[in-house]
Motif scaffolding. Structure first.
Motif, PDB file in Angstrom:
ATOM      1  N   LYS A 179       0.828  -1.220   0.000  1.00 16.85           N
ATOM      2  CA  LYS A 179       0.000   0.000   0.000  1.00 16.85           C
ATOM      3  C   LYS A 179       0.859   1.266   0.000  1.00 16.85           C
ATOM      4  O   LYS A 179       0.627   2.190  -0.773  1.00 16.85           O
ATOM      5  CB  LYS A 179      -0.936   0.019   1.226  1.00 16.85           C
ATOM      6  CG  LYS A 179      -1.927  -1.121   1.267  1.00 16.85           C
ATOM      7  CD  LYS A 179      -2.783  -1.090   2.523  1.00 16.85           C
ATOM      8  CE  LYS A 179      -1.981  -1.270   3.800  1.00 16.85           C
ATOM      9  NZ  LYS A 179      -1.305  -2.581   3.882  1.00 16.85           N
ATOM     10  N   ASP A 215       5.079  -8.398 -10.810  1.00 16.17           N
ATOM     11  CA  ASP A 215       6.464  -8.669 -11.241  1.00 16.17           C
ATOM     12  C   ASP A 215       6.997  -9.960 -10.624  1.00 16.17           C
ATOM     13  O   ASP A 215       7.950 -10.543 -11.118  1.00 16.17           O
ATOM     14  CB  ASP A 215       7.366  -7.485 -10.868  1.00 16.17           C
ATOM     15  CG  ASP A 215       7.356  -7.201  -9.377  1.00 16.17           C
ATOM     16  OD1 ASP A 215       8.338  -7.507  -8.698  1.00 16.17           O
ATOM     17  OD2 ASP A 215       6.333  -6.659  -8.882  1.00 16.17           O
ATOM     18  N   THR A 265       4.041   1.560  -0.773  1.00 11.36           N
ATOM     19  CA  THR A 265       4.851   1.618  -1.995  1.00 11.36           C
ATOM     20  C   THR A 265       4.021   2.204  -3.135  1.00 11.36           C
ATOM     21  O   THR A 265       4.496   3.039  -3.909  1.00 11.36           O
ATOM     22  CB  THR A 265       5.342   0.204  -2.379  1.00 11.36           C
ATOM     23  OG1 THR A 265       6.004  -0.376  -1.252  1.00 11.36           O
ATOM     24  CG2 THR A 265       6.301   0.243  -3.553  1.00 11.36           C
TER      25      THR A 265
HETATM   26  P1  GDP Z   1       2.193  -2.059   3.165  1.00  5.92           P
HETATM   27  O1  GDP Z   1       2.373  -2.705   4.501  1.00  5.92           O
HETATM   28  O2  GDP Z   1       0.978  -2.621   2.481  1.00  5.92           O
HETATM   29  O3  GDP Z   1       2.221  -0.569   3.205  1.00  5.92           O
HETATM   30  O4  GDP Z   1       3.426  -2.579   2.266  1.00  5.92           O
HETATM   31  P2  GDP Z   1       4.767  -1.784   1.845  1.00  5.92           P
HETATM   32  O5  GDP Z   1       4.473  -0.749   0.817  1.00  5.92           O
HETATM   33  O6  GDP Z   1       5.481  -1.336   3.072  1.00  5.92           O
HETATM   34  O7  GDP Z   1       5.553  -2.965   1.100  1.00  5.92           O
HETATM   35  C1  GDP Z   1       5.829  -4.196   1.739  1.00  5.92           C
HETATM   36  C2  GDP Z   1       6.978  -4.896   1.016  1.00  5.92           C
HETATM   37  O8  GDP Z   1       6.564  -5.305  -0.295  1.00  5.92           O
HETATM   38  C3  GDP Z   1       8.194  -4.008   0.809  1.00  5.92           C
HETATM   39  O9  GDP Z   1       9.348  -4.804   1.000  1.00  5.92           O
HETATM   40  C4  GDP Z   1       8.058  -3.541  -0.638  1.00  5.92           C
HETATM   41  O10 GDP Z   1       9.286  -3.223  -1.241  1.00  5.92           O
HETATM   42  C5  GDP Z   1       7.446  -4.772  -1.285  1.00  5.92           C
HETATM   43  N1  GDP Z   1       6.662  -4.427  -2.495  1.00  5.92           N
HETATM   44  C6  GDP Z   1       5.711  -3.480  -2.626  1.00  5.92           C
HETATM   45  N2  GDP Z   1       5.216  -3.438  -3.888  1.00  5.92           N
HETATM   46  C7  GDP Z   1       5.872  -4.402  -4.582  1.00  5.92           C
HETATM   47  C8  GDP Z   1       5.809  -4.859  -5.954  1.00  5.92           C
HETATM   48  O11 GDP Z   1       5.063  -4.367  -6.804  1.00  5.92           O
HETATM   49  N3  GDP Z   1       6.662  -5.881  -6.289  1.00  5.92           N
HETATM   50  C9  GDP Z   1       7.504  -6.473  -5.384  1.00  5.92           C
HETATM   51  N4  GDP Z   1       8.274  -7.457  -5.822  1.00  5.92           N
HETATM   52  N5  GDP Z   1       7.587  -6.048  -4.103  1.00  5.92           N
HETATM   53  C10 GDP Z   1       6.785  -5.037  -3.694  1.00  5.92           C
END
Ligand code: GDP
Ligand code: MG
Length: 166
Positions: free
Chosen positions: A15, A121, A17
């Motif tokens: 989210k 990806d 990211t």
């Molecule tokens: P949140 O907890 O939903 O806010 O998730 P984050 O944005 O903190 O991301 C969690 C992990 O997933 C991090 O290590 C990111 O780098 C990874 N991540 C997020 N989007 C992608 C994506 O499109 N591809 C890959 N391979 N990793 C992703």
């Protein structure tokens, strides 16, 4: 014109990211560790006369036994009641009980729900995506379903185009 867009999903689906990519800056902390986002984070993107206000929510937790988890659930669900569009972020090929729980909470939301299938990806077989998207559509009548990679920026332009139309 301005609109509110809530970004929801279980912890670690990407989210923050996604929000950072849309805004073109690291406004929300991302991490491989769950629970990095503890508060609601707002970001504003202006496109012509349209202002889109994104709300990055803490992940919704299945078992909110700890006070901090209950707090995050409250922060996340209160951002659902008052938005124009909900981006339900999930991981391609990985559906868990926590996703199911988030989906349950979305049933009460008034705003249209767009399923954002992130991390495409990481799929080894790109042709796995289509059946996965079809199955997803059977779980819930999503208003839109869009596969993206928040990390690589794949299809984020298409996502923003949908957001702007809504
Ligand atoms: P949140 O907890 O939903 O806010 O998730 P984050 O944005 O903190 O991301 C969690 C992990 O997933 C991090 O290590 C990111 O780098 C990874 N991540 C997020 N989007 C992608 C994506 O499109 N591809 C890959 N391979 N990793 C992703
Ligand atoms: Mg986050």
């Amino acid at each position: 014109r301005s609109g509110f867009v809530a970004i929801v999903g279980r912890p670690n689906v990407g989210k923050s990211t996604l929000m950072n990519h849309i805004l073109g800056q690291k406004i929300s902390i991302t991490s491989h560790k769950p629970q990095t986002t503890r508060h609601r984070i707002l970001g504003i993107k202006s496109e012509g006369d349209l202002q889109v206000i994104y709300v990055d929510t803490p992940g919704l937790h299945l078992q909110a036994k700890k006070a901090v988890n209950r707090y995050m659930n409250r922060a996340a669900s209160s951002s659902l009641s008052d938005v124009d569009l909900i981006l339900f972020v999930l991981e391609a090929g990985r559906w868990t009980d926590e996703d199911e729980n988030v989906l349950l909470q979305l049933k009460n939301a008034r705003a249209p729900v767009m399923a954002v299938v992130n991390k495409v990806d990481r799929l080894n077989e790109k042709n796995e995506l289509l059946p996965y998207l079809a199955k997803l559509g059977q779980r819930h009548a999503f208003d839109e379903v869009l596969p993206v990679s928040a990390l690589k920026g794949d299809n984020i332009g298409a996502l923003e185009a949908v957001v702007e139309k809504r």
